[in-house]
Design a protein around this motif. Structure first.
Motif, PDB file in Angstrom:
ATOM      1  N   GLN A 123       0.970  -1.180   0.072  1.00 41.84           N
ATOM      2  CA  GLN A 123       0.008  -0.056   0.200  1.00 41.84           C
ATOM      3  C   GLN A 123       0.855   1.202   0.132  1.00 41.84           C
ATOM      4  O   GLN A 123       1.881   1.419   0.714  1.00 41.84           O
ATOM      5  CB  GLN A 123      -0.767  -0.053   1.135  1.00 41.84           C
ATOM      6  CG  GLN A 123      -1.746   1.168   1.261  1.00 41.84           C
ATOM      7  CD  GLN A 123      -2.746   1.132   2.398  1.00 41.84           C
ATOM      8  OE1 GLN A 123      -2.750   0.167   3.315  1.00 41.84           O
ATOM      9  NE2 GLN A 123      -3.807   1.910   2.526  1.00 41.84           N
ATOM     10  N   GLY A 124       0.655   2.198  -0.847  1.00 43.77           N
ATOM     11  CA  GLY A 124       1.328   3.569  -1.045  1.00 43.77           C
ATOM     12  C   GLY A 124       2.096   3.592  -2.341  1.00 43.77           C
ATOM     13  O   GLY A 124       2.515   4.532  -2.620  1.00 43.77           O
ATOM     14  N   VAL A 125       2.365   2.365  -2.947  1.00 43.52           N
ATOM     15  CA  VAL A 125       3.113   2.345  -4.017  1.00 43.52           C
ATOM     16  C   VAL A 125       2.197   2.668  -5.276  1.00 43.52           C
ATOM     17  O   VAL A 125       1.026   2.461  -5.347  1.00 43.52           O
ATOM     18  CB  VAL A 125       3.610   1.004  -4.434  1.00 43.52           C
ATOM     19  CG1 VAL A 125       4.128   0.926  -5.857  1.00 43.52           C
ATOM     20  CG2 VAL A 125       4.607   0.581  -3.515  1.00 43.52           C
ATOM     21  N   SER A 126       2.605   3.762  -6.091  1.00 47.20           N
ATOM     22  CA  SER A 126       1.638   4.444  -6.988  1.00 47.20           C
ATOM     23  C   SER A 126       1.179   3.369  -8.099  1.00 47.20           C
ATOM     24  O   SER A 126       2.123   2.371  -8.642  1.00 47.20           O
ATOM     25  CB  SER A 126       2.397   5.682  -7.617  1.00 47.20           C
ATOM     26  OG  SER A 126       3.452   5.148  -8.383  1.00 47.20           O
ATOM     27  N   THR A 167       2.706  -0.504 -12.300  1.00 46.27           N
ATOM     28  CA  THR A 167       2.745  -0.939 -13.723  1.00 46.27           C
ATOM     29  C   THR A 167       3.816  -1.050 -14.193  1.00 46.27           C
ATOM     30  O   THR A 167       4.176  -2.089 -15.129  1.00 46.27           O
ATOM     31  CB  THR A 167       1.594  -0.051 -14.507  1.00 46.27           C
ATOM     32  OG1 THR A 167       0.390   0.323 -13.838  1.00 46.27           O
ATOM     33  CG2 THR A 167       1.300  -0.062 -15.810  1.00 46.27           C
ATOM     34  N   ASP A 168       4.729  -0.073 -13.999  1.00 45.62           N
ATOM     35  CA  ASP A 168       6.167  -0.148 -14.708  1.00 45.62           C
ATOM     36  C   ASP A 168       6.838  -1.412 -14.084  1.00 45.62           C
ATOM     37  O   ASP A 168       7.350  -2.091 -15.207  1.00 45.62           O
ATOM     38  CB  ASP A 168       6.949   1.108 -14.397  1.00 45.62           C
ATOM     39  CG  ASP A 168       8.398   1.160 -15.190  1.00 45.62           C
ATOM     40  OD1 ASP A 168       8.344   1.434 -16.021  1.00 45.62           O
ATOM     41  OD2 ASP A 168       9.406   0.742 -14.393  1.00 45.62           O
ATOM     42  N   ALA A 169       6.875  -1.740 -13.100  1.00 42.33           N
ATOM     43  CA  ALA A 169       7.531  -2.851 -12.371  1.00 42.33           C
ATOM     44  C   ALA A 169       7.125  -4.189 -12.780  1.00 42.33           C
ATOM     45  O   ALA A 169       7.781  -5.170 -13.420  1.00 42.33           O
ATOM     46  CB  ALA A 169       7.450  -2.877 -10.965  1.00 42.33           C
ATOM     47  N   LYS A 170       5.894  -4.049 -13.082  1.00 41.53           N
ATOM     48  CA  LYS A 170       4.952  -5.607 -13.743  1.00 41.53           C
ATOM     49  C   LYS A 170       5.415  -5.716 -15.300  1.00 41.53           C
ATOM     50  O   LYS A 170       5.777  -6.892 -15.469  1.00 41.53           O
ATOM     51  CB  LYS A 170       3.595  -5.251 -13.453  1.00 41.53           C
ATOM     52  CG  LYS A 170       2.910  -6.660 -13.930  1.00 41.53           C
ATOM     53  CD  LYS A 170       1.471  -6.621 -13.490  1.00 41.53           C
ATOM     54  CE  LYS A 170       0.699  -8.075 -13.479  1.00 41.53           C
ATOM     55  NZ  LYS A 170      -0.800  -7.749 -13.275  1.00 41.53           N
TER      56      LYS A 170
END
Length: 383
Positions: free
Chosen positions: A169-172, A177-180
């Motif tokens: 929680q708290g990750v934008s 989306t970029d990390a995935k």
């Protein structure tokens, strides 16, 4: 405003006041943006271009000084960053005095690379090693996208197969989306590098990837971790934890879960008995003998699981570009301190055979051990 005449026209004074307010607003906005994504999302590009203008050690001293200043928010960090970016745009060396701790670190890294290359067992690029080590040592608190976010443009929808991905929680949403997307690339690159289908990378198991700023381990500055959660004799969950401000661990941790999926003990026994492990121990012994690394760290580097994971990372990145592997989240170029080249390739080919054979044996053993009368309820999951 007091420098202007008292009888200056009111519209002029209002214009000047608005201009000053705008200048402060722009400066504040620039600092906020620079802090959120410093180096305009191209820190690796800035370093590589600087290496093209000055020798690697000097480039590392300059770049590392700015990296540390931004990471620690030391006084004058914005000015240093501006100097570096303006010099990069102008194609010149920035006039930045190197931080003393960074100069000592760079010298130590250069010495380490010289010792490793001197064994004849590995060939490490000095500039790449300097960049990777500085990210580890001086880049704490800097988001991984600061290094290559400007050039990383993933295509297609993320596809993790049977694996799952969750964020703290708290990750934008943008960062998640970029990390995935990068994780999708890393899984494909790992499978290609190891020479098996992506759906077989973890055998019959799947991995849950956690993307979280807080690793939940007080006192430990983990770059990432591969964990097995057990219930009794059975592994119930394979997990990999990745930290956005400590990049470069993803392929390494995927490597750990590759050797964990199957008969882990048999796989690691084969690693420890392989000639590649002997060569790795020779490299590490040289570093320990010259006081570069302490005995405890030498033991860690020569553990079979660590040898496998470091070799796995090195082999995948040796054959594929950062754009193919997931960029800075996957690997930042830290030396593996294992053999490279043909010896690395031969080891990974042998390990592919070992892993696949022992996964087959593990499946047979598990089937024989399981009983149809086994209770459906399981004890609480523990580490």
């Amino acid at each position: 405003m007091s420098v202007f005449s008292a009888d200056a026209p009111l519209p002029l004074m209002q214009h000047i006041a608005r201009s000053i307010d705008h200048a402060y607003a722009v400066m504040g906005a620039r600092m906020a943006v620079a802090k959120q994504l410093p180096f305009e999302g191209d820190a690796f590009g800035v370093f590589d271009r600087l290496v093209g203008r000055v020798e690697p050690v000097r480039a590392a001293e300059i770049w590392g000084t700015v990296l540390l200043a931004v990471s620690m928010s030391t006084r004058g960090w914005q000015e240093k960053l501006d100097f570096l970016m303006e010099a990069d745009a102008g194609g010149r060396e920035p006039d930045i005095e190197a931080d003393g701790s960074i100069k000592r670190l760079v010298a130590a890294i250069a010495n380490e690379v010289g010792i490793v290359n001197g064994t004849g067992l590995a060939s490490i690029d000095l500039a790449t090693a300097l960049r990777g080590r500085l990210v580890e040592a001086a880049g704490e608190r800097i988001n991984y996208r600061a290094y290559d976010g400007a050039s990383f443009q993933p295509k297609g929808a993320p596809d993790l197969g049977s694996n799952t991905f969750s964020v703290q929680q708290g990750v934008s949403l943008d960062l998640a989306t970029d990390a995935k997307a990068r994780l999708t690339l890393a899984l494909s690159a790992a499978a290609k590098g190891f020479g098996i289908g992506r759906d077989r990378l973890f055998g019959e198991d799947s991995v849950k990837f956690f993307f979280a700023p807080d690793m939940g381990r007080a006192g430990f500055a983990d770059r990432g971790s591969a964990t097995l959660y057990r219930a009794g004799d059975d592994v119930k969950l394979f997990a990999i934890h990745i930290v956005p401000t400590r990049p470069g661990a993803l392929l390494h941790e995927i490597g750990h879960q590759v050797h964990n999926a199957g008969d882990r003990d048999a796989i690691l026994l084969a690693v420890g008995e392989h000639k590649f492990a002997q060569s790795t121990r020779r490299i590490v012994s040289e570093l320990e003998a010259k006081g570069i690394i302490p005995p405890q760290y030498a033991d860690y580097l020569t553990h079979p699981a660590e040898i496998f994971a470091r070799a796995f990372d090195a082999s995948v990145t040796a054959l594929q570009s950062p754009a193919q592997t997931g960029g800075s989240l996957s690997s930042v170029g830290v030396p593996s301190l294992t053999p490279t080249g043909e010896e690395l390739a031969a080891f990974m080919a042998d390990m592919k055979t070992v892993v696949l054979e022992n996964r087959s044996k593990a499946i047979i053993t598990d089937d024989a051990r399981r009983s149809p009368h086994r209770q459906a309820s399981m004890p609480a999951i523990g580490i």
